[in-house]
Design an enzyme around this catalytic site. Structure first.
Site, short mmCIF file in Angstrom:
data_model
loop_
_atom_site.label_atom_id
_atom_site.label_comp_id
_atom_site.label_asym_id
_atom_site.label_seq_id
_atom_site.Cartn_x
_atom_site.Cartn_y
_atom_site.Cartn_z
N TYR A 164 0.96 -1.48 0.09
CA TYR A 164 -0.22 -0.27 -0.34
C TYR A 164 0.68 1.16 -0.10
O TYR A 164 0.71 2.61 -0.58
CB TYR A 164 -1.00 0.44 0.86
N LYS A 171 -4.00 7.86 3.30
CA LYS A 171 -5.04 7.69 3.65
C LYS A 171 -4.90 8.29 5.78
O LYS A 171 -5.86 8.84 5.81
CB LYS A 171 -5.24 6.68 3.84
#
Length: 264
Positions: A164, A171
């Site tokens: 990720y 995020k």
């Protein structure tokens, strides 16, 4: 709540959903849930490549659905599109931010290999865009006496998730922005929250290396022993858009079958 129990929860609400790309996207599930509960919904498209799909999906919603171009890196277009939506809907009560992007090379390999330009791009599109869109929506929501802003996050904002990479940092920034916006806009009755969804097999997820294996592993370790489905995120978004969540702001709600609560 199911079916008719949710009808009317968003009756009369005017909602802008940013980020619908195809029928499998989380944003589409949110748009559909809001519309089925009585909200008038407006959609945006990033470019001509996705415009056709967005317009086709809009045909499945009830009522007149304004559809506007929106590049979240273009401040002038953000303002113009949000203003146009508010004019077309007669105001704005709900803003759904479902936008994220990172270069493929910044999602693979070692975290230390992330480029400066790639880092800046991921932060701009995936995090700053919430601030920019909310800024444009704020005067319309203040005029309406309040509103609900929501965005989509992931547990990689809290924990390191291999593969990720830069998106996890984006995020994390996104969730921090939620808290600061909640404070700034709370005096107007505008609530700002994030939904941290578990892995969902969307088209966007296919770009994450090893996603399928990761989703299988997570599903086996959730308290509910299963994956979530996209409509469960739509239902949570409906809750955040409705008066049922009128005292909820600055929050990150996990919709992940309980995986976030586990220590493994």
């Amino acid at each position: 709540m199911k079916g008719s129990q949710m009808s009317g929860l968003a009756e009369g609400a005017r909602a802008l959903v940013v980020g619908v790309a195809n029928k499998r996207s989380i944003a589409w599930s949110v748009a559909r849930a809001l519309n089925e509960a009585g909200a008038r919904v407006a959609l945006t498209y990033q470019n001509e490549r996705v415009e056709r799909d967005v317009r086709k999906l809009a045909g499945e919603l009830t009522g007149d659905v304004p559809i506007l171009p929106l590049d979240v890196q273009d401040d002038a277009q953000i303002t113009a599109s949000v203003d146009a939506v508010a004019e077309a809907l007669g105001g704005l009560d709900v803003l759904v931010h479902a936008v994220a992007f990172a270069r493929q090379e910044d999602l693979t390999g070692r975290f230390t290999d992330i480029s400066r330009d790639g880092f800046a791009m991921a932060m701009d599109i995936s995090a700053y865009s919430l601030l920019a869109l909310t800024k444009a929506a704020e005067p319309h929501m203040r005029a309406s006496g309040g509103g609900s802003v929501m965005t989509l996050s992931y547990i990689a904002a809290e924990r390191a998730v291999p593969g990720y990479n830069v998106m996890g940092v984006a995020k994390s920034a996104l969730e921090c922005i939620v808290r600061y916006l909640a404070w700034d806009l709370g005096d107007a009755g505008i609530r700002v929250n994030a939904i941290s969804a578990g892995p969902i097999r969307t088209l966007a997820a296919k770009g994450i290396p090893g996603f399928s294996e990761m989703a299988d592993t997570i599903a086996s370790r959730t308290p509910l022993r299963r994956e979530i489905v996209v409509d469960e995120v739509g239902s949570t978004a409906l809750y955040l858009a409705s008066d049922l969540s009128r005292a909820v702001t600055g929050e990150t709600l996990h919709v992940d079958a309980g995986y976030h609560a586990m220590g493994m």
